[in-house]
Design a protein around this motif. Structure first.
Motif, PDB file in Angstrom:
ATOM      1  N   PHE A 116       0.777  -1.255  -0.019  1.00 37.44           N
ATOM      2  CA  PHE A 116      -0.054  -0.282  -0.221  1.00 37.44           C
ATOM      3  C   PHE A 116       0.850   1.307  -0.100  1.00 37.44           C
ATOM      4  O   PHE A 116       0.626   2.150  -0.902  1.00 37.44           O
ATOM      5  CB  PHE A 116      -0.901  -0.110   1.214  1.00 37.44           C
ATOM      6  CG  PHE A 116      -2.050   0.834   1.442  1.00 37.44           C
ATOM      7  CD1 PHE A 116      -3.463   0.390   0.530  1.00 37.44           C
ATOM      8  CD2 PHE A 116      -1.943   1.947   1.875  1.00 37.44           C
ATOM      9  CE1 PHE A 116      -4.196   1.457   0.518  1.00 37.44           C
ATOM     10  CE2 PHE A 116      -2.913   3.100   2.018  1.00 37.44           C
ATOM     11  CZ  PHE A 116      -4.394   2.624   1.120  1.00 37.44           C
ATOM     12  N   GLU A 117       1.859   1.122   0.937  1.00 35.33           N
ATOM     13  CA  GLU A 117       2.754   2.237   0.947  1.00 35.33           C
ATOM     14  C   GLU A 117       3.487   2.532  -0.359  1.00 35.33           C
ATOM     15  O   GLU A 117       3.666   3.557  -0.748  1.00 35.33           O
ATOM     16  CB  GLU A 117       3.782   2.170   2.213  1.00 35.33           C
ATOM     17  CG  GLU A 117       4.766   3.152   2.063  1.00 35.33           C
ATOM     18  CD  GLU A 117       4.303   4.730   2.531  1.00 35.33           C
ATOM     19  OE1 GLU A 117       5.279   5.686   2.409  1.00 35.33           O
ATOM     20  OE2 GLU A 117       3.137   5.042   2.397  1.00 35.33           O
ATOM     21  N   LEU A 118       3.914   1.459  -1.111  1.00 35.32           N
ATOM     22  CA  LEU A 118       4.513   1.718  -2.221  1.00 35.32           C
ATOM     23  C   LEU A 118       3.751   2.395  -3.280  1.00 35.32           C
ATOM     24  O   LEU A 118       4.426   3.281  -4.175  1.00 35.32           O
ATOM     25  CB  LEU A 118       5.035   0.313  -2.912  1.00 35.32           C
ATOM     26  CG  LEU A 118       6.349  -0.431  -2.284  1.00 35.32           C
ATOM     27  CD1 LEU A 118       6.182  -1.919  -2.562  1.00 35.32           C
ATOM     28  CD2 LEU A 118       7.539   0.568  -2.437  1.00 35.32           C
ATOM     29  N   VAL A 119       2.469   1.991  -3.530  1.00 37.27           N
ATOM     30  CA  VAL A 119       1.786   2.797  -4.086  1.00 37.27           C
ATOM     31  C   VAL A 119       1.423   4.181  -3.769  1.00 37.27           C
ATOM     32  O   VAL A 119       1.780   5.174  -4.700  1.00 37.27           O
ATOM     33  CB  VAL A 119       0.331   2.176  -4.391  1.00 37.27           C
ATOM     34  CG1 VAL A 119      -0.743   3.284  -4.925  1.00 37.27           C
ATOM     35  CG2 VAL A 119       0.283   0.965  -4.906  1.00 37.27           C
ATOM     36  N   TYR A 120       1.433   4.613  -2.414  1.00 35.86           N
ATOM     37  CA  TYR A 120       1.501   6.045  -2.387  1.00 35.86           C
ATOM     38  C   TYR A 120       3.005   6.816  -2.151  1.00 35.86           C
ATOM     39  O   TYR A 120       3.088   7.855  -2.489  1.00 35.86           O
ATOM     40  CB  TYR A 120       1.120   6.067  -0.677  1.00 35.86           C
ATOM     41  CG  TYR A 120      -0.659   6.135  -0.764  1.00 35.86           C
ATOM     42  CD1 TYR A 120      -1.117   7.265  -1.174  1.00 35.86           C
ATOM     43  CD2 TYR A 120      -1.276   4.862  -0.398  1.00 35.86           C
ATOM     44  CE1 TYR A 120      -2.516   7.335  -1.106  1.00 35.86           C
ATOM     45  CE2 TYR A 120      -2.563   4.902  -0.177  1.00 35.86           C
ATOM     46  CZ  TYR A 120      -3.212   6.010  -0.828  1.00 35.86           C
ATOM     47  OH  TYR A 120      -4.677   6.396  -0.730  1.00 35.86           O
ATOM     48  N   LEU A 121       4.125   5.859  -2.102  1.00 36.53           N
ATOM     49  CA  LEU A 121       5.391   6.593  -2.261  1.00 36.53           C
ATOM     50  C   LEU A 121       5.581   6.960  -3.891  1.00 36.53           C
ATOM     51  O   LEU A 121       6.073   8.005  -4.278  1.00 36.53           O
ATOM     52  CB  LEU A 121       6.288   5.467  -1.850  1.00 36.53           C
ATOM     53  CG  LEU A 121       6.668   5.429  -0.644  1.00 36.53           C
ATOM     54  CD1 LEU A 121       7.777   4.340  -0.164  1.00 36.53           C
ATOM     55  CD2 LEU A 121       7.291   6.975   0.025  1.00 36.53           C
ATOM     56  N   THR A 122       5.048   6.342  -4.649  1.00 38.71           N
ATOM     57  CA  THR A 122       4.898   6.752  -6.210  1.00 38.71           C
ATOM     58  C   THR A 122       3.927   7.982  -6.282  1.00 38.71           C
ATOM     59  O   THR A 122       4.436   8.913  -6.962  1.00 38.71           O
ATOM     60  CB  THR A 122       4.122   5.603  -7.017  1.00 38.71           C
ATOM     61  OG1 THR A 122       5.032   4.276  -6.818  1.00 38.71           O
ATOM     62  CG2 THR A 122       4.246   5.985  -8.673  1.00 38.71           C
ATOM     63  N   SER A 123       2.991   8.078  -5.490  1.00 41.81           N
ATOM     64  CA  SER A 123       2.258   9.348  -5.668  1.00 41.81           C
ATOM     65  C   SER A 123       2.831  10.389  -4.900  1.00 41.81           C
ATOM     66  O   SER A 123       2.805  11.594  -5.331  1.00 41.81           O
ATOM     67  CB  SER A 123       0.766   8.920  -4.707  1.00 41.81           C
ATOM     68  OG  SER A 123      -0.028   8.256  -5.733  1.00 41.81           O
ATOM     69  N   LEU A 124       3.500  10.175  -3.761  1.00 46.67           N
ATOM     70  CA  LEU A 124       4.472  11.200  -3.169  1.00 46.67           C
ATOM     71  C   LEU A 124       5.479  11.735  -4.168  1.00 46.67           C
ATOM     72  O   LEU A 124       5.583  12.739  -4.049  1.00 46.67           O
ATOM     73  CB  LEU A 124       4.780  10.411  -1.934  1.00 46.67           C
ATOM     74  CG  LEU A 124       5.612  11.577  -1.081  1.00 46.67           C
ATOM     75  CD1 LEU A 124       5.068  12.598  -0.695  1.00 46.67           C
ATOM     76  CD2 LEU A 124       6.227  10.655   0.197  1.00 46.67           C
ATOM     77  N   GLY A 125       6.104  10.759  -4.908  1.00 45.88           N
ATOM     78  CA  GLY A 125       7.045  11.238  -5.896  1.00 45.88           C
ATOM     79  C   GLY A 125       6.680  12.176  -6.533  1.00 45.88           C
ATOM     80  O   GLY A 125       7.295  13.231  -7.091  1.00 45.88           O
ATOM     81  N   ILE A 126       5.455  11.811  -7.218  1.00 49.10           N
ATOM     82  CA  ILE A 126       4.967  12.789  -8.229  1.00 49.10           C
ATOM     83  C   ILE A 126       4.541  14.064  -7.621  1.00 49.10           C
ATOM     84  O   ILE A 126       4.749  15.089  -8.170  1.00 49.10           O
ATOM     85  CB  ILE A 126       3.601  12.163  -8.761  1.00 49.10           C
ATOM     86  CG1 ILE A 126       3.995  10.853  -9.874  1.00 49.10           C
ATOM     87  CG2 ILE A 126       2.709  12.930  -9.825  1.00 49.10           C
ATOM     88  CD1 ILE A 126       2.918  10.011 -10.116  1.00 49.10           C
TER      89      ILE A 126
END
Length: 173
Positions: A116-126
């Motif tokens: 779940f966090e990996l998906v959100y880290l992608t969003s955070l990077g963007i």
């Protein structure tokens, strides 16, 4: 494989594997996530709709966290620290909401949280790329910039969670 819930798909029986995972078609959800119906399916008859509903709540809650941290820690340390604090609070809230209200998967809490966090880290990077661009170069206020970015990160989150988070292996025959 069905991605939603429809009464015509229901076999009327609720069988489970030895590990306690459901095996009926109606227990499948977006992206192969498996588990019994969450409480929102009493309201919405399709897991995709329940997923999007919780996503909308998460978007509002996440924006609320950003606004709260912007007027507190953001005043001391800036908008990028605001973004990090809001990220942690938002991910934890979203994880609980999806896990409890929509998918109700069992076990694998830490694995699910990591994915779940990996998906959100992608969003955070963007978000971390777009926020300074909009604030420093487009001269938008951080709150306005974040409001625009939310639309992009919501789409990334939807597809990431629907294809990756809470995914369970298909049972072998």
């Amino acid at each position: 494989m069905s991605t939603g819930r429809d009464d015509s798909e229901s076999s009327g029986t609720d069988s489970v594997t030895a590990a306690g995972e459901p095996t009926t078609e109606e227990d499948r959800s977006v992206g192969g996530m498996r588990g019994p119906d969450g409480p929102l399916l009493r309201l919405f008859r399709d897991r995709r709709v329940a997923f999007l509903f919780v996503g909308g709540i998460n978007t509002v809650v996440g924006f609320g966290w950003f606004a709260l941290f912007d007027i507190t820690v953001g005043q001391l340390w800036g908008y990028m620290v605001t973004l990090l604090f809001a990220h942690v609070a938002s991910v934890l809230c979203a994880f609980v909401l999806y896990r409890r209200l929509v998918f109700r998967v069992r076990g694998h809490v830490w694995t699910d949280l990591m994915r779940f966090e990996l998906v959100y880290l992608t969003s955070l990077g963007i978000n971390a790329v777009l926020l300074p661009l909009l604030v420093e170069f487009a001269h938008l206020e951080p709150i306005v910039a974040q409001a625009l970015i939310v639309f992009v990160t919501t789409m990334v989150s939807y597809f990431g969670h629907s294809l990756f988070s809470f995914r369970r292996k298909e049972p072998t025959a």
